[in-house]
Design an enzyme around this catalytic site. Sequence first.
Site, PDB file in Angstrom:
ATOM      1  N   LYS A  78       0.852  -1.191   0.000  1.00  0.00           N
ATOM      2  CA  LYS A  78       0.000   0.000   0.000  1.00  0.00           C
ATOM      3  C   LYS A  78       0.891   1.246   0.000  1.00  0.00           C
ATOM      4  O   LYS A  78       1.958   1.260   0.633  1.00  0.00           O
ATOM      5  CB  LYS A  78      -0.905  -0.030   1.234  1.00  0.00           C
ATOM      6  CG  LYS A  78      -1.955   1.065   1.302  1.00  0.00           C
ATOM      7  CD  LYS A  78      -2.831   0.877   2.534  1.00  0.00           C
ATOM      8  CE  LYS A  78      -3.918   1.940   2.648  1.00  0.00           C
ATOM      9  NZ  LYS A  78      -4.783   1.726   3.816  1.00  0.00           N
ATOM     10  N   SER A 157      -9.538   1.834   2.830  1.00  0.00           N
ATOM     11  CA  SER A 157      -8.700   2.622   1.949  1.00  0.00           C
ATOM     12  C   SER A 157      -7.652   1.806   1.189  1.00  0.00           C
ATOM     13  O   SER A 157      -7.003   2.324   0.290  1.00  0.00           O
ATOM     14  CB  SER A 157      -7.976   3.693   2.790  1.00  0.00           C
ATOM     15  OG  SER A 157      -7.092   3.088   3.746  1.00  0.00           O
ATOM     16  N   SER A 181     -10.028  -0.481   6.820  1.00  0.00           N
ATOM     17  CA  SER A 181      -9.343  -0.333   5.533  1.00  0.00           C
ATOM     18  C   SER A 181      -8.696  -1.594   4.989  1.00  0.00           C
ATOM     19  O   SER A 181      -8.279  -1.621   3.831  1.00  0.00           O
ATOM     20  CB  SER A 181      -8.294   0.777   5.629  1.00  0.00           C
ATOM     21  OG  SER A 181      -8.919   2.035   5.751  1.00  0.00           O
TER      22      SER A 181
END
Length: 305
Positions: A78, A157, A181
């Site tokens: 990420k 996210s 997330s």
Amino acid sequence: MTKQPRSIARLSALLQSGALDPVALAEETLAAIQSHPDAAVFTTLLTDRARAEAEASRRRLAEGRSLGVLDGVPVAWKDLFDIEGLPTTAGSRVLRESAPAGRDAAVVRALSAAGMVGVGRVNMSEFAFSGLGINPHYGTPRNPASPAGEHRIPGGSSSGSGVAVAAGLVPVSIGTDTGGSVRIPAAFNGIVGYKATRGRYSMEGVFPLARSLDSLGPLCRTVQDGDARASGRRASCASGRCRSFLRHSRNRRLRRRRAGGRLGLRGGRGTACPGGRPHPPGGLPGILRDLRSDGPARRARHRRG
């Protein structure tokens, strides 16, 4: 990889048996990412790093020095984990010109030391501040489960992490979770997400959203890949002497349990090889668990208890 997605466990079996070459796997993974029709999934490809790590894995496996079940397995990060030499943009344009990271985040270093091959960074909600996965700067990754002609949200996210795994581009991506997330994109994309307890693992080198709530964890294809007992037993040492030591330790623990001894944590608490090097007890969760800054004190409390 996009035609026949493979789990960590499946790739590990192929790599460890010699049926699959780490360099060939890395090249296949990079080619699949570059040819994927959705350019919003990955924000950065780590081509040179991936090739160097895959070549090192190839040499280790050829010489019988495997670092464990994760050696040679591709991983995506990420876009809020520090990668040495690159700015950490956290899905935002305003950080694009920020100073590059001086070193990898703690979890990046740990999984690299376990032999994993970092292939790139994946998209995310800007500053991790959304559960929808929308990003107006780098595009919103398309949920692979979307019907033809539709663009359904991926969840966030960790949007790019969920889509990269669901699309078969990588077997695992490491995301973060503050209010869902990891769990939201895992659910939206039909994969498995493991959200750790806050404070359980080191967040050093991870761009924060809320330090009192932030956590991290993998998004992967199967529960087996995310489970501490099934993902493997070794992470950092590959000598035959250590393998024998670990087998003896596991058998000794089993004998204690059968005799009525106290059960340990799920998957065990790890052990040290004769050379003093730690062996986290279970693949990804085990290695992540080894990052806990309070590990020695916690283990001491368990022994006293």
